[in-house]
Design a protein around this motif. Structure first.
Motif, PDB file in Angstrom:
ATOM      1  N   ALA A  87       0.826  -1.205   0.000  1.00 37.11           N
ATOM      2  CA  ALA A  87       0.000   0.000   0.000  1.00 37.11           C
ATOM      3  C   ALA A  87       0.861   1.257   0.000  1.00 37.11           C
ATOM      4  CB  ALA A  87      -0.928   0.004   1.211  1.00 37.11           C
ATOM      5  N   VAL A 130       4.253  -1.065   4.155  1.00 36.07           N
ATOM      6  CA  VAL A 130       2.948  -1.269   4.781  1.00 36.07           C
ATOM      7  C   VAL A 130       2.006  -1.949   3.795  1.00 36.07           C
ATOM      8  CG1 VAL A 130       1.052  -0.211   6.047  1.00 36.07           C
ATOM      9  CG2 VAL A 130       3.326   0.851   6.096  1.00 36.07           C
ATOM     10  N   ASP A 143      -1.984  -3.059   3.304  1.00 35.91           N
ATOM     11  CA  ASP A 143      -3.334  -2.920   3.847  1.00 35.91           C
ATOM     12  C   ASP A 143      -4.237  -4.042   3.344  1.00 35.91           C
ATOM     13  OD1 ASP A 143      -3.989  -2.292   1.233  1.00 35.91           O
ATOM     14  OD2 ASP A 143      -4.622  -0.245   1.644  1.00 35.91           O
ATOM     15  N   ARG A 185      -1.731   8.493   3.776  1.00 33.55           N
ATOM     16  CA  ARG A 185      -2.135   7.721   2.601  1.00 33.55           C
ATOM     17  C   ARG A 185      -2.886   6.436   2.965  1.00 33.55           C
ATOM     18  NH1 ARG A 185       3.205   7.679  -1.365  1.00 33.55           N
ATOM     19  NH2 ARG A 185       3.910   9.833  -1.003  1.00 33.55           N
ATOM     20  N   LEU A 186      -2.901   6.106   4.242  1.00 28.97           N
ATOM     21  CA  LEU A 186      -3.480   4.839   4.675  1.00 28.97           C
ATOM     22  C   LEU A 186      -4.874   5.024   5.254  1.00 28.97           C
ATOM     23  CD1 LEU A 186      -0.300   3.397   6.426  1.00 28.97           C
ATOM     24  CD2 LEU A 186      -1.293   2.580   4.272  1.00 28.97           C
ATOM     25  N   LEU A 205      -3.732  -3.281   8.776  1.00 24.86           N
ATOM     26  CA  LEU A 205      -2.423  -2.818   8.329  1.00 24.86           C
ATOM     27  C   LEU A 205      -1.310  -3.707   8.878  1.00 24.86           C
ATOM     28  CD1 LEU A 205      -2.911   1.024   8.894  1.00 24.86           C
ATOM     29  CD2 LEU A 205      -3.290  -0.281   6.786  1.00 24.86           C
TER      30      LEU A 205
END
Length: 207
Positions: free
Chosen positions: A120, A130, A132, A168-169, A175
């Motif tokens: 992600a 990371v 997601d 951005r997450l 996560l």
């Protein structure tokens, strides 16, 4: 009532869910006057350096070189490799499709030679990747059970620092933060790898 529903019911009784408007207001009131970006240039180079520091293997390739790089990396791992159904077909076009298990069952994960996924976002400052677990990433078990994990990171996914990455997450998604291969140390600082995730992590950064 299922066991999951019962557990959630008990949690709700201890920590009641706050109204969405209240949560949004509280989030907006957080003081963000701290320095949000420590690096302006050389983001990809910094990311590759930090990933390698964690004993991961990292290579920088172009989009045209990616299929060959994926095939080369996975050919060194005899056996079937797990891949999410949403992984771009172009990424594995250089590999025999018979060697790929798309969306493998959880019971089959331990027998895989490895897994290949996207991500992600990535963080240059910490060398962290990371997931997601959206399209191209698969369920969390796919990135934790096989002993080898190949992650493709596109240049646009690399954020300079943690605040930029977090923006951005989606905090509502599951996560998984990956900073090098799985490793831990006991009280005598004896390092043991592969305890709670892949023993070997390889990263392809696509420029």
């Amino acid at each position: 009532m299922s066991a999951r529903e019962e557990i959630l019911r008990r949690i709700e009784g201890i920590v009641p869910t706050r109204p969405a408007a209240e949560v949004a207001t509280s989030y907006a009131e957080i003081d963000r006057s701290y320095l949000r970006r420590h690096h302006g240039e050389g983001i990809l180079e910094l990311f590759a350096e930090r990933v390698a520091h964690y004993r991961a293997e990292v290579r920088t390739v172009t989009a045209a070189e990616l299929p060959g790089a994926v095939a080369e990396a996975l050919s060194a791992r005899p056996g079937v490799v797990g891949a999410p159904a949403g992984l771009p077909a172009a990424w594995t076009s250089g590999l025999d499709e018979a060697r790929l298990a798309r969306d493998p069952a959880v019971a089959d994960l331990d027998g895989l030679a490895g897994a290949v996924t996207g991500c992600a976002v990535a963080i240059a400052e910490t060398g962290t990747i990371v997931l997601d677990h959206g399209p191209g990433q698969g369920p969390r078990a796919l990135s934790l059970v096989p002993d080898y994990h190949l992650i493709v990171v596109e240049a646009a996914q690399v954020a300079a620092d943690v605040p930029e990455a977090l923006e951005r997450l989606d905090p509502h998604r599951p996560l998984t933060f990956v900073s090098g291969p799985s490793a831990t140390s006991d009280i005598e600082l004896s390092r043991v790898e592969g305890v709670h995730g892949p023993r070997t992590l390889e990263v392809l950064v696509v420029t």
